[in-house]
Enzyme design. Sequence first.
Site, PDB file in Angstrom:
ATOM      1  N   ARG A   3      94.039  50.947 -36.021  1.00  0.00           N
ATOM      2  CA  ARG A   3      93.463  50.095 -37.055  1.00  0.00           C
ATOM      3  C   ARG A   3      94.282  50.043 -38.346  1.00  0.00           C
ATOM      4  O   ARG A   3      93.985  49.238 -39.233  1.00  0.00           O
ATOM      5  CB  ARG A   3      92.028  50.552 -37.377  1.00  0.00           C
ATOM      6  N   ASP A  58      89.484  45.395 -33.530  1.00  0.00           N
ATOM      7  CA  ASP A  58      88.378  45.941 -34.330  1.00  0.00           C
ATOM      8  C   ASP A  58      88.270  45.313 -35.715  1.00  0.00           C
ATOM      9  O   ASP A  58      87.436  45.726 -36.520  1.00  0.00           O
ATOM     10  CB  ASP A  58      88.552  47.455 -34.502  1.00  0.00           C
ATOM     11  N   HIS A  97      80.432  57.049 -38.801  1.00  0.00           N
ATOM     12  CA  HIS A  97      80.492  56.492 -40.157  1.00  0.00           C
ATOM     13  C   HIS A  97      79.121  56.629 -40.814  1.00  0.00           C
ATOM     14  O   HIS A  97      78.087  56.565 -40.129  1.00  0.00           O
ATOM     15  CB  HIS A  97      80.846  55.001 -40.124  1.00  0.00           C
ATOM     16  N   CYS A 106      78.531  46.796 -40.073  1.00  0.00           N
ATOM     17  CA  CYS A 106      79.966  46.919 -39.774  1.00  0.00           C
ATOM     18  C   CYS A 106      80.686  45.582 -39.912  1.00  0.00           C
ATOM     19  O   CYS A 106      81.856  45.541 -40.270  1.00  0.00           O
ATOM     20  CB  CYS A 106      80.164  47.456 -38.366  1.00  0.00           C
TER      21      CYS A 106
END
Length: 273
Positions: free
Chosen positions: A87, A62, A162, A256
């Site tokens: 993450r 990610d 988010h 992102c």
Amino acid sequence: MRHYLMVRPRYFDVEYSINPWMDPAKPTDTELAVTQWEWLRDLYLDLGHRVDLLDPRPGLPDMVYAANGATVVNGRALVARFRHHYRRPESAAYLRWFAAHGFRDVRQARWTNEGEGDLLVAGSRILAGSGFRTDPRAHEEAAEFFGLPVVGLTLTDPRHYHLDTALAVLADDLIAYWPEAFTEDSRRQLERLYPDAVIASAADAAAFGLNAVSDGRHVILPQAATRLTAQLRERGFEPIGADLSELLNGGGSVKCCTLELRHPPASDPGVQP
């Protein structure tokens, strides 16, 4: 000219699920993800912006979603503290990168804080999301660190986990957002602060149309957000449609993949990378 930090999706894959968009049973195409990402990087360069690269790390699929790695204002970098353990190792890579590139004040957030995923700089304020990832206590921490007022907004739809999936900063005093992603109190705050905001449709929000990057003139957004594209054009922007369909499998799109590095004003004696 804007300055962006990006991470090539060399190791992109969907190996786990930490948002509703991720399905490990669905095949992924890393080569296609790289091709789509390179198109976005090249577009920024063609528009006259600067793009720096942070090397990806194996085992961190990610990491391409660079916006989650930090928030940067006036050369100060507040590095993320990720909620999910998958993450968390990314933070060390961001800390090293900022320290090696001359940023004058760099530290990792104390509270769970997923960078520009939930902390969006809008002129002289920060719009800060919570509800799924970022701890509300991180809002006060960001206000103290950056010396800017922070407006807390609560997200309610897990598809918009988010803030940058439900709201886009178009200019210092203009945003686009999908009201249904927020609590009633948060909607009232946005209506008060941005009475002329662009209101996205449910279809465009579902297409990740609000996961967009604006340089004040051009707005790069998923090409599937057709109505939002037309609305932006009516407001005087130049929208550019992007196909990042492979990266959407991980729950991210244009914004992102793009961390903005905001430097001190020219009159500020602080170090500028």
